[in-house]
Enzyme design. Structure first.
Site, PDB file in Angstrom:
ATOM      1  N   CYS A   2       0.826  -1.210   0.000  1.00 18.66           N
ATOM      2  CA  CYS A   2       0.000   0.000   0.000  1.00 18.66           C
ATOM      3  C   CYS A   2       0.863   1.264   0.000  1.00 18.66           C
ATOM      4  CB  CYS A   2      -0.868   0.022   1.243  1.00 18.66           C
ATOM      5  SG  CYS A   2      -1.874  -1.447   1.411  1.00 18.66           S
ATOM      6  N   ARG A  27       4.979  -0.112  -6.169  1.00 22.71           N
ATOM      7  CA  ARG A  27       4.994  -0.915  -4.939  1.00 22.71           C
ATOM      8  C   ARG A  27       3.984  -2.056  -4.990  1.00 22.71           C
ATOM      9  NH1 ARG A  27       7.474   1.931  -0.608  1.00 22.71           N
ATOM     10  NH2 ARG A  27       6.279   0.720   0.874  1.00 22.71           N
ATOM     11  N   TRP A  73      -3.078  -2.675  -1.472  1.00 22.36           N
ATOM     12  CA  TRP A  73      -2.719  -4.044  -1.840  1.00 22.36           C
ATOM     13  C   TRP A  73      -3.471  -4.930  -0.852  1.00 22.36           C
ATOM     14  CZ3 TRP A  73       0.003  -8.297   0.265  1.00 22.36           C
ATOM     15  CH2 TRP A  73       0.482  -9.223  -0.661  1.00 22.36           C
ATOM     16  N   ASN A  97      -1.584   2.315   5.909  1.00 25.07           N
ATOM     17  CA  ASN A  97      -0.691   1.214   5.503  1.00 25.07           C
ATOM     18  C   ASN A  97      -0.387   0.379   6.732  1.00 25.07           C
ATOM     19  OD1 ASN A  97      -0.517   2.377   3.021  1.00 25.07           O
ATOM     20  ND2 ASN A  97       1.677   2.822   3.094  1.00 25.07           N
ATOM     21  N   GLY A  98      -0.249  -0.927   6.563  1.00 19.60           N
ATOM     22  CA  GLY A  98       0.080  -1.797   7.697  1.00 19.60           C
ATOM     23  C   GLY A  98      -1.075  -2.728   7.996  1.00 19.60           C
ATOM     24  N   GLU A 488      17.928 -17.729  -7.993  1.00 16.93           N
ATOM     25  CA  GLU A 488      17.508 -16.366  -8.336  1.00 16.93           C
ATOM     26  C   GLU A 488      16.973 -16.315  -9.775  1.00 16.93           C
ATOM     27  OE1 GLU A 488      16.712 -13.740  -7.025  1.00 16.93           O
ATOM     28  OE2 GLU A 488      17.109 -12.083  -8.373  1.00 16.93           O
ATOM     29  N   LYS A 492      13.238 -15.107 -10.742  1.00 19.26           N
ATOM     30  CA  LYS A 492      12.969 -14.024 -11.706  1.00 19.26           C
ATOM     31  C   LYS A 492      11.979 -14.505 -12.764  1.00 19.26           C
ATOM     32  CE  LYS A 492      14.087 -11.234 -10.038  1.00 19.26           C
ATOM     33  NZ  LYS A 492      14.863 -10.972  -8.852  1.00 19.26           N
ATOM     34  N   GLU A 495       8.394 -15.003 -11.245  1.00 22.81           N
ATOM     35  CA  GLU A 495       7.642 -13.833 -10.782  1.00 22.81           C
ATOM     36  C   GLU A 495       7.191 -12.916 -11.907  1.00 22.81           C
ATOM     37  OE1 GLU A 495       9.607 -11.191  -7.970  1.00 22.81           O
ATOM     38  OE2 GLU A 495      11.526 -11.583  -8.895  1.00 22.81           O
ATOM     39  N   HIS A 511      18.191 -37.273  -7.806  1.00 21.56           N
ATOM     40  CA  HIS A 511      17.499 -37.644  -6.565  1.00 21.56           C
ATOM     41  C   HIS A 511      16.025 -37.259  -6.619  1.00 21.56           C
ATOM     42  CE1 HIS A 511      21.253 -38.841  -4.767  1.00 21.56           C
ATOM     43  NE2 HIS A 511      21.785 -37.701  -5.180  1.00 21.56           N
ATOM     44  N   LYS A 610       6.289  -4.427  -4.161  1.00 20.03           N
ATOM     45  CA  LYS A 610       7.725  -4.145  -4.113  1.00 20.03           C
ATOM     46  C   LYS A 610       8.267  -4.220  -2.693  1.00 20.03           C
ATOM     47  CE  LYS A 610      11.695  -3.000  -5.668  1.00 20.03           C
ATOM     48  NZ  LYS A 610      12.431  -4.097  -6.314  1.00 20.03           N
TER      49      LYS A 610
END
Ligand code: F6R
Length: 615
Positions: A2, A27, A73, A97-98, A488, A492, A495, A511, A610
């Protein structure tokens, strides 16, 4: 996640509020809203993008000299207009926010007082709480004298994290803000006062900023800021001039922020490593005044982070153990914070975070301290962030603002900082002679040029991207210090292109994951010309023998040749211990181009944010 903006000035603030929300879009959010004071409280909200809110604001002809706005968000309640902020209670409006952890109990309490709820959010409880404080309806408390006191009264009931901005049609010359846990800063300009959850949203009006501390409540008028701290005492906070520039957050010639940030890496690395540019040797002071003493005292390292930052930590583990000879563990912050672990007071706790606001990493740091850890160090890209303020030592990477949700330049600059840390720990423990120190420093100094050479491979990587775009799954393989790079690369790809990708240490293939390999499975191999290359080649054979399609990033001299089902891209010469920095840049380009072919929203992938400021 948010985002908040607020303003009080002498002219219409809606252009600033909308511009601020556009700046915060990166964000991650799923709805947006705005409220202004203009003959009473006026509000517009919309599910979806800020552009949709903008159309509503124009349609409703909203304007006003005092206003607040928000990108949401979703956490409590689906993304929908009725859940979008601002939330109102009679003539007052709140953006938040929060997460308010005790919101259910508060909601019941307020419902019992007759308040009707129109959303599923935790935020609406705050609006009604403030209203109840103004009316003196709570627990026999006297009615609050004004909006400022009502916000003070209301926040005393909240458990959890919040950054708040509040306006009321009964006080048309006031904007109230408060913070606990979630970031909030004020902009101090000639023509009024501003508030935002992210400094970048203030840059269009001012660089003069005041960072609120936890527990602060502030009243903003056009020409004054009045603050009380957590104990209710009047307090003043310093005004600092932000070093961010407005064009650092502009796209310029690039199509996406992710592309811009991938190509900014030589510069970002150059800036981060500037302090060693002319140095013949490393000084621990670059990590803080007490670093020299601490580095000598510590006997091991514990790295804590989330996501991409944790992969930087995993790469560093190989460096710290090999070069500095110190045991090094890496923990995922969301796990570590709830795990009973055995603290070692001689261990150096390193938290890595691009944003410095990640809730789990912050809580893990607090947890480490509570468990008895005393030596703490942050590697972070945001100097004013909460995490940096909580550690004894720090290193600020100079990647510049990272807007694309997928971390790129923040990761490679974290790696460069961790390599510096490794060298300093090695020096402090007499594991690094002068000749080696000089050789490593030369390699670091040359890193921006080496990364540029990888960026030049973009056309070939782009050509590969078409092979991936119609796939549903991909495997990434690496060994040793390149295994975290495979992780990584897989992160990438998943996402931003939504292709399911998994990474394995190549030796693990037989395995289990080998069962997945067939002609439909692209297998990306990070194949540096290092001591494990021959082992890796054997693993590649295992894939080829099952018809898997190999995409091999091989260093010059690796002698891996293309053949049926084996695609090879020649990277520059092997770059020794720093080779992970080069290989990850190639994987960033691959995922970027696959996402372009797939047509996904590269900079704002679905469901992601973000800065993950909630757990
Ligand atoms: C992925 C990504 C995330 C972050 C993670 C931690 O591209 O960016 O995995 O790395 O959310 O964020 P910070 O580094 O801000 O703590």
């Amino acid at each position: 996640m948010c985002g908040i903006v607020g303003a009080i000035g002498a002219t219409d603030c809606t252009p600033f509020l909308l511009q601020g929300l556009r700046t915060l879009e990166y964000r991650g959010y799923d709805s947006a809203g705005l409220a202004v004071l203009d003959n009473g409280l006026q509000r517009a909200r919309a599910k979806g993008r800020v552009a949709e809110l903008e159309a509503r604001v124009a349609e409703q002809q909203l304007q006003g000299q005092v206003g607040i706005a928000h990108t949401r968000w979703a956490t409590h309640g689906v993304p929908a207009e009725h859940n979008a902020h601002p939330h109102v209670s009679a003539g007052l409006a709140v953006v938040h926010n929060g997460i308010i952890e005790n919101y259910e109990a508060l909601r019941e309490k307020l419902q019992a007082l007759g308040y009707a709820f129109t959303s599923d959010t935790d935020t609406e409880t705050i609006a009604h709480l403030i209203h109840a404080c103004l009316n003196g309806e709570l627990d026999g408390e006297a009615p609050s004298a004004d909006l400022f006191s009502a916000v003070q009264c209301a926040v005393a009931y909240l458990q959890g994290a919040y950054a708040l901005a509040v306006i009321s049609e009964d006080e048309t010359d006031t904007l109230i803000v408060a913070r606990q846990g979630s970031p909030l800063m004020l902009g101090v300009a000639e023509d009024g006062h501003y508030a935002a959850s992210d400094a970048s949203a203030l840059l269009s009006v001012t660089k003069r900023m005041m960072y609120l501390e936890n527990g602060d409540v502030a009243r903003l008028t056009r020409d004054a800021i009045y603050l009380k701290d957590v104990s209710g005492q009047p307090v003043e906070r310093d005004i600092v001039t932000s070093s961010l520039s407005a064009n650092a957050v502009e796209l310029g010639e690039f199509s996406h922020y992710m592309q811009k940030e991938i190509f900014e890496q030589p510069q970002a690395l150059g800036n981060t490593l500037e302090m060693i540019s002319g140095a013949g040797k490393l000084e621990p002071g670059i990590f803080g005044a007490e670093a020299a003493e601490v580095f000598q005292q510590v006997d091991s390292v514990l790295i804590i982070a989330c996501g991409t930052s944790s992969y930087a930590g995993m790469t560093a583990r190989y460096w710290v153990e090999q070069v500095a000879g110190l045991p090094c563990n890496v923990e995922i912050a969301s796990e570590y914070r709830y795990r009973v672990s055995v603290a070692n007071p001689r261990q150096l706790v390193v938290v890595i975070s691009q944003s410095g606001e990640t809730a789990d990493t912050f809580a893990a740091l607090e947890h480490a301290k509570a468990q008895g850890h005393t030596h703490t160090l942050a590697i972070c890209n945001v100097p004013e962030s909460a995490i940096v303020r909580e550690t004894a030592l720090r290193f600020i990477t100079r990647a510049g603002p990272e807007i694309g949700v997928a971390s790129t330049k923040a990761f490679t600059t974290q790696l460069s900082a961790l390599f510096l840390l490794t060298l300093l720990l090695a020096k402090a423990h007499q594991r690094l002679d002068e000749a080696d120190e000089k050789a490593y420093l030369d390699e670091l100094r040359h890193l921006p040029v080496a990364v540029k050479n990888v960026l030049a491979l973009e056309p070939s990587i782009k050509a590969w991207s078409r092979h991936f775009a119609n796939k549903h799954h991909a495997l990434f393989l690496g060994r040793g210090r390149h295994y975290p790079i495979a992780l990584e690369g897989a992160l990438k790809l998943k996402e931003i292109s939504y292709i399911h990708a998994e990474a394995y240490p190549a030796g693990e293939l037989k395995h289990g994951p080998l069962a997945l390999v067939d002609a439909e499975m692209p297998v990306v191999v990070v194949a540096p010309n290092d001591e494990l290359l021959e082992k890796l080649k054997a693993n590649m054979q295992e894939v080829s023998a099952r018809g898997g399609q190999l995409y091999v990033f091989a260093d010059g001299g690796s002698q891996v040749t293309s053949s049926e089902g084996v695609n090879v891209l020649q990277m520059p010469e092997h770059y020794g211990l720093l080779s992970p920095v080069l290989h990850v840049v190639a994987l960033q380009l691959l995922s970027y181009h696959v996402a372009l072919v797939k047509g996904t929203d590269v900079d704002k992938p679905r469901n992601l944010a973000k800065s993950v400021t909630v757990e």
